[in-house]
Design a protein around this motif. Structure first.
Motif, mmCIF file in Angstrom:
data_model
loop_
_atom_site.group_PDB
_atom_site.id
_atom_site.type_symbol
_atom_site.label_atom_id
_atom_site.label_comp_id
_atom_site.label_asym_id
_atom_site.label_seq_id
_atom_site.Cartn_x
_atom_site.Cartn_y
_atom_site.Cartn_z
ATOM 1 N N GLY A 54 0.714 -8.395 -5.367
ATOM 2 C CA GLY A 54 1.633 -8.432 -6.498
ATOM 3 C C GLY A 54 2.596 -9.601 -6.399
ATOM 4 O O GLY A 54 2.668 -10.320 -5.388
ATOM 5 N N LYS A 80 -6.387 1.363 -9.829
ATOM 6 C CA LYS A 80 -5.205 0.548 -9.581
ATOM 7 C C LYS A 80 -3.973 1.397 -9.866
ATOM 8 O O LYS A 80 -3.810 1.902 -10.976
ATOM 9 N N ASN A 116 0.856 -1.175 0.000
ATOM 10 C CA ASN A 116 0.000 0.000 0.000
ATOM 11 C C ASN A 116 0.894 1.228 0.000
ATOM 12 O O ASN A 116 2.120 1.120 -0.120
ATOM 13 N N ASN A 131 -0.216 0.859 -10.040
ATOM 14 C CA ASN A 131 0.753 -0.229 -10.109
ATOM 15 C C ASN A 131 2.152 0.309 -10.371
ATOM 16 O O ASN A 131 2.366 1.056 -11.336
ATOM 17 N N SER A 152 -1.163 0.177 -4.992
ATOM 18 C CA SER A 152 -2.316 0.408 -4.142
ATOM 19 C C SER A 152 -3.565 0.362 -5.004
ATOM 20 O O SER A 152 -3.500 0.489 -6.230
ATOM 21 N N MET A 153 -4.728 0.189 -4.354
ATOM 22 C CA MET A 153 -6.012 0.160 -5.054
ATOM 23 C C MET A 153 -6.976 1.116 -4.359
ATOM 24 O O MET A 153 -7.788 0.716 -3.515
ATOM 25 N N ARG A 158 -2.557 -3.735 -2.732
ATOM 26 C CA ARG A 158 -2.366 -4.446 -3.998
ATOM 27 C C ARG A 158 -1.675 -5.776 -3.710
ATOM 28 O O ARG A 158 -0.735 -5.853 -2.918
#
Length: 226
Positions: free
Chosen positions: A51, A100, A36, A102, A79-80, A49
């Motif tokens: 990953g 999103k 995050n 990324n 993070s989302m 997120r």
């Protein structure tokens, strides 16, 4: 390509100091990141997120229980955020959109560690995580229903995000020695960036940093037996 070459040269330089020693371990590992950002409410109500992390590892045991090492890993962070739209965006007031953010890196964790145990062993590491950005994208969701439908968009922001990141990490784990030379391991780590990935051209006035935990499984092989 130049940045990737520099990272591998750094790893080779690090290992060449003790290249003729006995207790050298090379290995591979793979796992997941849950990351995050620290700028709470700057991007919305952020979710973590999930990953990928995958790469190679190196450890040198210079004492019975103490080691130094370096890894080279592909490291997905981000993070989302859940952002609430208003009428000005063409969406009903209160409607949420899940973004999103990324950010993908090649990371070279530099570590010192303490190791204990025989067949079943435990370890703890602490170190720094210099990272080079390799990709950065923002995924904007479509907004429906609305008077004017806003389609989904993908923005490549690699050239706007800070290209270099450095952080600190702590790691604990354990494993099993299948043989003197072949060791399996499971580890948990926490990483927090010391530098920001934002700047005057990318979310100015917001000092956002990465943080999160990683879970990894791996195998490492000793160049010489004990």
């Amino acid at each position: 390509m130049q940045t990737t070459k520099k990272i591998f040269l750094l790893l080779l330089t690090f290992t060449s100091i003790t290249v003729n020693g006995q207790n050298h371990f090379w290995g591979v590992k793979s796992g997941v990141n849950y990351t995050n950002i620290t700028a709470k409410n700057a991007f919305g109500d952020e979710d973590f997120r999930t990953g990928l992390i995958v790469g190679i590892t190196y450890d040198y045991f210079f004492r019975k229980h103490f080691s130094i090492g370096a890894d080279v890993v592909y490291n997905q962070r981000g993070s989302m955020p859940n952002i609430i739209y208003d009428d000005n965006s063409g969406s009903p007031t209160g409607q949420k959109g899940i973004f999103k953010l990324n950010y993908d890196y090649v990371t070279v964790p530099l570590k010192v560690g303490y190791n204990y145990g025989t067949t079943f062993y435990r370890f703890a590491n602490i170190g720094l995580t210099p990272s080079i950005l390799v990709d950065a994208k923002t995924f904007i969701p479509s907004i429906v229903p609305a008077e004017t439908v806003l389609p989904a968009e993908i923005h490549n922001v690699k050239n706007r995000v800070n290209q270099f990141d450095i952080g600190g990490f702590v790691e604990i784990g354990g494993g099993y020695k299948f043989q003197n030379r072949l060791w399996g391991f499971l580890s948990f780590s926490y990483q927090h960036s010391l530098t920001t990935f934002t700047n005057l051209d990318y979310f100015a006035n917001i000092q956002a940093r990465h943080y999160g935990i990683s879970v990894n499984l791996g195998l490492k092989y000793a160049l010489s037996g004990e």
